[in-house]
Write a protein that holds these residues in place. Structure first.
Motif, PDB file in Angstrom:
ATOM      1  N   ARG A 170       0.787  -1.148  -0.055  1.00 57.42           N
ATOM      2  CA  ARG A 170      -0.171  -0.070   0.113  1.00 57.42           C
ATOM      3  C   ARG A 170       0.904   1.386   0.161  1.00 57.42           C
ATOM      4  O   ARG A 170       1.602   1.528   1.083  1.00 57.42           O
ATOM      5  N   MET A 171       0.764   2.052  -1.150  1.00 56.85           N
ATOM      6  CA  MET A 171       1.683   3.012  -1.245  1.00 56.85           C
ATOM      7  C   MET A 171       1.013   4.445  -1.107  1.00 56.85           C
ATOM      8  O   MET A 171       0.097   4.632  -2.266  1.00 56.85           O
ATOM      9  N   ALA A 172       0.850   4.993  -0.332  1.00 59.01           N
ATOM     10  CA  ALA A 172      -0.028   6.381  -0.181  1.00 59.01           C
ATOM     11  C   ALA A 172       0.683   7.442  -0.823  1.00 59.01           C
ATOM     12  O   ALA A 172       1.066   8.194  -0.029  1.00 59.01           O
ATOM     13  N   ILE A 173       0.752   7.323  -1.823  1.00 63.29           N
ATOM     14  CA  ILE A 173       1.154   8.536  -2.911  1.00 63.29           C
ATOM     15  C   ILE A 173       0.086   9.005  -3.800  1.00 63.29           C
ATOM     16  O   ILE A 173      -0.774   8.396  -4.041  1.00 63.29           O
ATOM     17  N   SER A 174       0.103  10.319  -3.639  1.00 64.47           N
ATOM     18  CA  SER A 174      -1.121  11.075  -4.221  1.00 64.47           C
ATOM     19  C   SER A 174      -0.330  11.984  -5.629  1.00 64.47           C
ATOM     20  O   SER A 174       0.528  12.879  -5.159  1.00 64.47           O
ATOM     21  N   ALA A 175      -0.960  11.831  -6.305  1.00 63.18           N
ATOM     22  CA  ALA A 175      -0.798  12.808  -7.546  1.00 63.18           C
ATOM     23  C   ALA A 175      -1.051  14.161  -7.307  1.00 63.18           C
ATOM     24  O   ALA A 175      -0.159  15.267  -7.812  1.00 63.18           O
ATOM     25  N   THR A 176      -2.119  14.329  -6.637  1.00 63.04           N
ATOM     26  CA  THR A 176      -2.419  15.924  -6.095  1.00 63.04           C
ATOM     27  C   THR A 176      -1.524  16.324  -5.330  1.00 63.04           C
ATOM     28  O   THR A 176      -0.786  17.492  -5.701  1.00 63.04           O
ATOM     29  N   GLU A 177      -0.852  15.485  -4.334  1.00 62.99           N
ATOM     30  CA  GLU A 177       0.236  15.952  -3.539  1.00 62.99           C
ATOM     31  C   GLU A 177       1.695  16.291  -4.410  1.00 62.99           C
ATOM     32  O   GLU A 177       2.368  17.217  -4.119  1.00 62.99           O
ATOM     33  N   ILE A 178       1.924  15.545  -5.366  1.00 62.36           N
ATOM     34  CA  ILE A 178       3.242  15.724  -6.176  1.00 62.36           C
ATOM     35  C   ILE A 178       3.037  17.019  -6.862  1.00 62.36           C
ATOM     36  O   ILE A 178       3.994  17.566  -7.164  1.00 62.36           O
ATOM     37  N   SER A 187      10.746  18.878  -3.473  1.00 60.49           N
ATOM     38  CA  SER A 187      11.233  17.688  -4.007  1.00 60.49           C
ATOM     39  C   SER A 187      10.325  16.573  -4.172  1.00 60.49           C
ATOM     40  O   SER A 187       9.325  16.456  -3.305  1.00 60.49           O
ATOM     41  N   VAL A 188      10.256  15.781  -5.218  1.00 56.52           N
ATOM     42  CA  VAL A 188       9.341  14.712  -5.398  1.00 56.52           C
ATOM     43  C   VAL A 188      10.269  13.435  -5.551  1.00 56.52           C
ATOM     44  O   VAL A 188       9.885  12.350  -6.018  1.00 56.52           O
ATOM     45  N   ARG A 189      11.498  13.723  -5.242  1.00 59.33           N
ATOM     46  CA  ARG A 189      12.410  12.383  -5.207  1.00 59.33           C
ATOM     47  C   ARG A 189      11.687  11.245  -4.527  1.00 59.33           C
ATOM     48  O   ARG A 189      11.299  11.363  -3.270  1.00 59.33           O
ATOM     49  N   PHE A 190      11.839  10.056  -4.899  1.00 57.43           N
ATOM     50  CA  PHE A 190      11.221   8.787  -4.460  1.00 57.43           C
ATOM     51  C   PHE A 190       9.572   8.572  -4.216  1.00 57.43           C
ATOM     52  O   PHE A 190       9.189   7.647  -3.779  1.00 57.43           O
ATOM     53  N   LEU A 191       9.069   9.608  -5.071  1.00 58.12           N
ATOM     54  CA  LEU A 191       7.657   9.546  -5.215  1.00 58.12           C
ATOM     55  C   LEU A 191       7.342   9.114  -6.478  1.00 58.12           C
ATOM     56  O   LEU A 191       6.299   8.416  -6.838  1.00 58.12           O
ATOM     57  N   VAL A 192       8.256   9.622  -7.555  1.00 58.52           N
ATOM     58  CA  VAL A 192       8.097   9.171  -9.023  1.00 58.52           C
ATOM     59  C   VAL A 192       9.468   8.596  -9.475  1.00 58.52           C
ATOM     60  O   VAL A 192      10.438   8.828  -8.824  1.00 58.52           O
ATOM     61  N   PRO A 193       9.521   7.620 -10.523  1.00 55.66           N
ATOM     62  CA  PRO A 193      10.620   7.214 -10.988  1.00 55.66           C
ATOM     63  C   PRO A 193      11.472   8.391 -11.397  1.00 55.66           C
ATOM     64  O   PRO A 193      11.252   9.337 -11.804  1.00 55.66           O
ATOM     65  N   GLU A 194      12.809   7.994 -11.213  1.00 56.38           N
ATOM     66  CA  GLU A 194      13.864   8.923 -11.547  1.00 56.38           C
ATOM     67  C   GLU A 194      13.709   9.703 -13.080  1.00 56.38           C
ATOM     68  O   GLU A 194      14.169  10.905 -13.261  1.00 56.38           O
ATOM     69  N   ALA A 195      13.517   8.762 -13.752  1.00 58.72           N
ATOM     70  CA  ALA A 195      13.252   9.385 -15.496  1.00 58.72           C
ATOM     71  C   ALA A 195      12.273  10.311 -15.380  1.00 58.72           C
ATOM     72  O   ALA A 195      12.245  11.327 -16.047  1.00 58.72           O
ATOM     73  N   VAL A 196      11.208   9.949 -14.748  1.00 56.06           N
ATOM     74  CA  VAL A 196       9.806  10.856 -14.600  1.00 56.06           C
ATOM     75  C   VAL A 196      10.348  12.154 -13.969  1.00 56.06           C
ATOM     76  O   VAL A 196       9.748  13.265 -14.446  1.00 56.06           O
ATOM     77  N   GLU A 197      10.961  11.966 -13.013  1.00 62.21           N
ATOM     78  CA  GLU A 197      11.171  13.243 -12.311  1.00 62.21           C
ATOM     79  C   GLU A 197      12.272  14.307 -13.144  1.00 62.21           C
ATOM     80  O   GLU A 197      12.196  15.459 -13.238  1.00 62.21           O
ATOM     81  N   ALA A 198      13.199  13.689 -13.941  1.00 60.30           N
ATOM     82  CA  ALA A 198      13.814  14.407 -14.652  1.00 60.30           C
ATOM     83  C   ALA A 198      13.156  15.057 -15.662  1.00 60.30           C
ATOM     84  O   ALA A 198      13.510  16.362 -16.072  1.00 60.30           O
ATOM     85  N   ARG A 199      12.234  14.406 -16.303  1.00 62.82           N
ATOM     86  CA  ARG A 199      11.660  15.067 -17.592  1.00 62.82           C
ATOM     87  C   ARG A 199      10.793  16.051 -16.921  1.00 62.82           C
ATOM     88  O   ARG A 199      10.620  17.270 -17.867  1.00 62.82           O
TER      89      ARG A 199
END
Length: 209
Positions: A170-178, A187-199
């Motif tokens: 259960r990963m309580a990650i919210s796109a709204t919070e991101i 920072s959104v590090r460790f909430l999205v994949p590194e490649a997604v964060e970079a783009r």
């Protein structure tokens, strides 16, 4: 089929897709970004960009597919039309599954032609801890007689059944919070994949303009 706005795709989306693949012994999971979600606000980021982020997030993960079919279709992103497209592609006897979260499930009776979903596929609801709460009457009527209690029972026919499934992670990650964090330069590090964060950072996505 796992649809959504993926605005942006995050590790919770991707982990859920992978666990669905494993638990249900699926051949593949089509992750399908909605172009124009009928029951949600229009995403701030263009569909093509959300698809690009999804492709980066999936990378070379076996069994996960970034599927652009809703972006290639005009009009609202009705799930029944998407399932009809998948059914035409895979044939009448394929076991098709549409996975959705509990919040979306609670509004299922409000969807476009919800009965048609069961004609085309099984539904798998990713449960949350309070899933045993009473359902709205229209929803209870819609799913009456359809619920099964195991993946094996689900797979006995091509479509028409409902399974509620608790995923192990259960990963309580919210796109709204991101989006909020990105808008305020956090920072959104460790909430999205590194490649997604970079783009996202390279293209200043989700920043207030």
């Amino acid at each position: 089929m796992l649809g959504g706005t993926f605005d942006p795709v995050h590790l919770g989306h991707l982990r859920s897709a992978l666990e669905l693949l494993e638990i249900l012994a699926l051949d593949r999971v089509h992750m399908i970004p909605a172009k124009m979600p009928p029951l949600r606000d229009t995403p701030r980021v263009a569909p093509e960009e959300r698809l690009a982020l999804l492709r980066l997030g999936i990378g070379d993960t076996p069994g996960l597919v970034a599927d652009p079919r809703e972006l290639e279709r005009d009009g609202p992103s009705y799930s029944a039309d998407t399932l009809a497209s998948l059914r035409a592609e895979y044939g009448d006897q394929a076991r098709l599954i549409m996975a959705l979260g509990h919040d979306a499930f609670l509004r299922l009776a409000e969807w476009h032609a919800p009965w048609r979903l069961f004609e085309l596929a099984h539904l798998v609801v990713i449960d949350r801890p309070d899933f045993e709460a009473a359902l709205p009457r229209a929803l209870a009527e819609l799913i009456e007689g359809r619920e099964v209690d195991s993946p094996g029972a689900l797979m006995q026919r091509p479509a028409g059944r409902l399974l509620r499934l608790a995923l192990p992670t259960r990963m309580a990650i919210s796109a709204t919070e991101i989006r909020r964090r990105l808008a305020s330069d956090r920072s959104v590090r460790f909430l999205v994949p590194e490649a997604v964060e970079a783009r996202i950072l390279a293209n200043s996505l989700y920043r207030h303009r």
